[in-house]
Design an enzyme around this catalytic site. Structure first.
Site, PDB file in Angstrom:
ATOM      1  N   ASP A   6     -14.972   4.242  39.835  1.00  0.00           N
ATOM      2  CA  ASP A   6     -15.683   3.139  39.177  1.00  0.00           C
ATOM      3  C   ASP A   6     -17.142   3.168  39.614  1.00  0.00           C
ATOM      4  O   ASP A   6     -17.430   3.430  40.794  1.00  0.00           O
ATOM      5  CB  ASP A   6     -15.051   1.808  39.615  1.00  0.00           C
ATOM      6  CG  ASP A   6     -15.041   0.769  38.498  1.00  0.00           C
ATOM      7  OD1 ASP A   6     -15.949   0.805  37.653  1.00  0.00           O
ATOM      8  OD2 ASP A   6     -14.125  -0.062  38.489  1.00  0.00           O
ATOM      9  N   HIS A  13     -24.840   2.991  34.790  1.00  0.00           N
ATOM     10  CA  HIS A  13     -23.886   2.014  35.319  1.00  0.00           C
ATOM     11  C   HIS A  13     -22.582   2.657  35.788  1.00  0.00           C
ATOM     12  O   HIS A  13     -21.805   2.037  36.508  1.00  0.00           O
ATOM     13  CB  HIS A  13     -23.580   0.948  34.257  1.00  0.00           C
ATOM     14  CG  HIS A  13     -24.739   0.034  34.005  1.00  0.00           C
ATOM     15  ND1 HIS A  13     -24.796  -1.254  34.492  1.00  0.00           N
ATOM     16  CD2 HIS A  13     -25.912   0.226  33.352  1.00  0.00           C
ATOM     17  CE1 HIS A  13     -25.937  -1.815  34.132  1.00  0.00           C
ATOM     18  NE2 HIS A  13     -26.641  -0.937  33.432  1.00  0.00           N
TER      19      HIS A  13
HETATM   20  P1  ADQ Z   1     -16.718  -2.463  33.700  1.00  0.00           P
HETATM   21  O1  ADQ Z   1     -15.989  -1.166  33.641  1.00  0.00           O
HETATM   22  O2  ADQ Z   1     -16.494  -3.387  32.571  1.00  0.00           O
HETATM   23  O3  ADQ Z   1     -18.286  -2.262  33.907  1.00  0.00           O
HETATM   24  P2  ADQ Z   1     -16.652  -4.296  36.071  1.00  0.00           P
HETATM   25  O4  ADQ Z   1     -17.838  -3.938  36.869  1.00  0.00           O
HETATM   26  O5  ADQ Z   1     -15.479  -4.664  36.929  1.00  0.00           O
HETATM   27  O6  ADQ Z   1     -16.175  -3.145  35.091  1.00  0.00           O
HETATM   28  O7  ADQ Z   1     -17.013  -5.532  35.161  1.00  0.00           O
HETATM   29  C1  ADQ Z   1     -16.037  -6.244  34.422  1.00  0.00           C
HETATM   30  C2  ADQ Z   1     -16.599  -7.603  34.004  1.00  0.00           C
HETATM   31  O8  ADQ Z   1     -15.693  -8.196  33.055  1.00  0.00           O
HETATM   32  C3  ADQ Z   1     -16.716  -8.568  35.167  1.00  0.00           C
HETATM   33  O9  ADQ Z   1     -18.005  -9.133  35.192  1.00  0.00           O
HETATM   34  C4  ADQ Z   1     -15.653  -9.636  34.891  1.00  0.00           C
HETATM   35  O10 ADQ Z   1     -16.069 -10.962  35.181  1.00  0.00           O
HETATM   36  C5  ADQ Z   1     -15.399  -9.540  33.417  1.00  0.00           C
HETATM   37  N1  ADQ Z   1     -13.991  -9.838  33.166  1.00  0.00           N
HETATM   38  C6  ADQ Z   1     -12.965  -9.351  33.867  1.00  0.00           C
HETATM   39  N2  ADQ Z   1     -11.808  -9.848  33.379  1.00  0.00           N
HETATM   40  C7  ADQ Z   1     -12.104 -10.630  32.357  1.00  0.00           C
HETATM   41  C8  ADQ Z   1     -11.323 -11.397  31.440  1.00  0.00           C
HETATM   42  N3  ADQ Z   1      -9.986 -11.405  31.486  1.00  0.00           N
HETATM   43  N4  ADQ Z   1     -11.968 -12.080  30.505  1.00  0.00           N
HETATM   44  C9  ADQ Z   1     -13.310 -12.045  30.450  1.00  0.00           C
HETATM   45  N5  ADQ Z   1     -14.088 -11.340  31.281  1.00  0.00           N
HETATM   46  C10 ADQ Z   1     -13.494 -10.633  32.215  1.00  0.00           C
HETATM   47  C11 ADQ Z   1     -19.200  -1.108  33.948  1.00  0.00           C
HETATM   48  C12 ADQ Z   1     -18.857  -0.016  34.973  1.00  0.00           C
HETATM   49  C13 ADQ Z   1     -18.698  -0.645  36.346  1.00  0.00           C
HETATM   50  C14 ADQ Z   1     -19.994  -1.380  36.731  1.00  0.00           C
HETATM   51  C15 ADQ Z   1     -20.419  -2.328  35.608  1.00  0.00           C
HETATM   52  C16 ADQ Z   1     -21.810  -2.912  35.877  1.00  0.00           C
HETATM   53  O11 ADQ Z   1     -17.665   0.652  34.606  1.00  0.00           O
HETATM   54  O12 ADQ Z   1     -18.412   0.338  37.323  1.00  0.00           O
HETATM   55  O13 ADQ Z   1     -19.745  -2.147  37.893  1.00  0.00           O
HETATM   56  O14 ADQ Z   1     -20.483  -1.649  34.363  1.00  0.00           O
HETATM   57  O15 ADQ Z   1     -22.748  -1.934  36.143  1.00  0.00           O
END
Ligand code: ADQ
Length: 500
Positions: free
Chosen positions: A386, A173
């Protein structure tokens, strides 16, 4: 659209189970389903063909009770949840240590943040062995085993030692680093060979896949890589390993449905009511040094200095979600962010009329998150690096009127797919990001709509169900030419970033 995928039983393995298990005040175990795209996408497949999800339940309490509680709560679901027990020391050295103080920073190109403690690697291998033992006990010969993410890169090797002959896939991921960076890892050869014990390795982007291919070409003897399109074939000795790029996505239609709900609409109205006559800019990230929050705040400040007409006409809403608080670096980062917010507000606030940054450090409910996505005219998604970044895709899906602007880091995996609609920025270029904020602020409606429409079309087509379906098909397909590259994804340059 769970079409044409193989019908073997699926065993999904991830560091954490997709359910949060904790003891309530009545001392009884409580289980609440996890949220997020991976759970949404994989649970229907598990229900459809039957299977098991294996992972750590998130607590080091006695596991026997938990197995029973998980089994009871999931009795009619059509698939089983099986916990892997971890001790406090294992959580410390495997999860916080090797996974999050070695692999996480190194794979995000931040080698100076790494703590290459040799005991971490030892425990990482032991814990991967533990996961493999649970999988070996639960799996049958024709199952397809799908292992997720950087915590579990050694699992296929351990399973092969245990005599498991099933097909095993792996999806990373997070990004995969370039050869120069990967070479810094003290256990680089072991780890690379461990990955090659999988039958299918999936990366988020072509860039990650290219980095991996470069590493195996340089570091592994007798390896050849062939093919073009989404999935390549590597021959390593007498084994064939498939290597693909599968950009993870979101459940697009459900996002639209939820973003148009009455509660969200009411909350959007309230937000515009308390912050009227301006454009709102959203930043929403887990507390993590890869997300580039200090650089973004500096760029926001730079925009206020160089474009005074933005004063009182924009407000940044920066939401930081608590994460990995037991690791000291994360604690320090929080202090840095909060000091910067304090300085910027101290410098520019107009008493009673305008506070430039509204800052929150907490989790949001789904309704709140969607309301911020909808209410903010501009999103600043500027990670230093990312894997994908789902916030960028969720923001676009929630832009129902297609009038919002996404400012996106070139170094987010999502940039390759969304480059035709987003304002791409280099997050290290403070003035460049400040200029993009101004460009977004003055952008007319027609251009906003054209850009957002292109991005939404792509996210809708390549949604989370496409991601699951294409990964599972790539594991068994006879003919890999049936896997063309994603349309929007064809890199325009060798380095995947726009050049002038
Ligand atoms: P993350 O580093 O966690 O994921 P991201 O892909 O942006 O980063 O996912 C964050 C998730 O958290 C989103 O689905 C969002 O809805 C949720 N979220 C954000 N703010 C929130 C809040 N205040 N309260 C609750 N939920 C919230 C890791 C990798 C990424 C990759 C994903 C999936 O680092 O690069 O995209 O896995 O593979």
């Amino acid at each position: 659209m769970i079409s044409q995928t193989p019908k073997e039983r699926l065993i999904v393995v991830s560091n954490r189970l997709p359910f949060v298990v904790r003891k309530g005040s009545d001392k009884q175990w409580k289980i609440t389903p996890g949220s997020g795209g991976l759970v949404t996408a994989l649970l229907p497949v598990l229900r459809d063909r039957g299977g098991i999800w294996i992972g750590w339940p998130g607590t080091t309490d006695k596991i026997d009770d938990i197995s029973q509680v998980l089994a009871d709560s999931n009795r009619d679901a059509g698939y089983a949840l099986v916990p892997v027990a971890l001790t406090d020391d294992e959580v410390h050295k495997f999860y916080q240590g090797f996974s999050n103080e070695v692999i996480w920073p190194l794979f995000h190109d931040l080698q100076s943040h790494c703590n290459f403690d040799p005991s971490y690697w030892q425990v990482y291998k032991e814990v991967n062995h533990k996961y493999a033992q649970v999988i070996a006990r639960q799996s049958k010969e024709n199952d397809f085993i799908w292992v997720h993410d950087y915590h579990l890169m050694n699992v296929a090797t351990e399973l092969r030692h245990l005599g498991v002959r099933s097909r095993i896939g792996f999806f990373l991921h997070i990004p995969f680093p370039s050869l120069d960076i990967f070479l810094k890892l003290p256990w680089r050869f072991e780890l690379l060979h461990a990955l090659l014990d999988y039958d299918l390795i999936g990366f988020q982007t072509l860039r990650d896949r290219r980095n991996f291919v470069q590493c195996i070409r340089a570091m592994v003897k007798h390896v050849t890589v062939q093919g073009k399109g989404q999935v390549l074939t590597a021959n390593v000795g007498d084994r064939e390993v498939r290597i693909g790029a599968f950009s993870i996505s979101i459940d697009y239609n459900t996002f639209i449905e939820e973003a148009t709900g009455a509660e969200v609409i009411e909350k959007v109205r309230q937000l515009h009511g308390v912050l009227p006559d301006r454009q709102l800019i959203l930043g929403v990230d887990r507390l993590d040094y890869t997300k580039g929050i200090p650089n973004r705040l500096e760029a926001f400040r730079n925009a206020l200095v160089r474009y005074p007409e933005l004063h009182r006409r924009i407000t940044l809403i920066q939401i930081v979600v608590p994460s990995r608080e037991d690791i000291p670096k994360y604690h320090d980062l929080r202090t840095t962010i909060e000091q910067m917010v304090g300085h910027i507000n101290g410098e520019f606030t107009k008493f009673g009329r305008w506070v430039p940054i509204h800052y929150m450090f907490r989790n949001l409910t789904r309704v709140e998150l969607l309301a911020y996505y909808r209410a903010c005219e501009i999103a600043l998604v500027t990670p230093l690096k990312d894997g994908m970044n789902l916030v960028a895709k969720e923001y676009c899906a929630s832009s129902i009127k297609e009038e919002n602007v996404l400012i996106l880091s070139e170094f987010a995996g999502a940039a390759a797919q969304l480059q035709n609609g987003a304002l791409l920025v280099n997050p290290y270029d403070i003035e460049g990001v400040a200029d993009a904020i101004y460009q977004a602020f003055v952008m007319d409606k027609a251009e906003r709509q054209g850009r957002m429409r292109r991005m939404r079309r792509s996210i809708s087509k390549y949604n989370i169900f496409w991601w699951v379906d294409s990964f599972l098909r790539a594991a068994i397909a006879k003919d890999l030419s049936a896997f063309p590259l994603m349309e929007d994804y064809v890199p325009k340059t060798d380095i995947d970033v726009p050049v002038i």
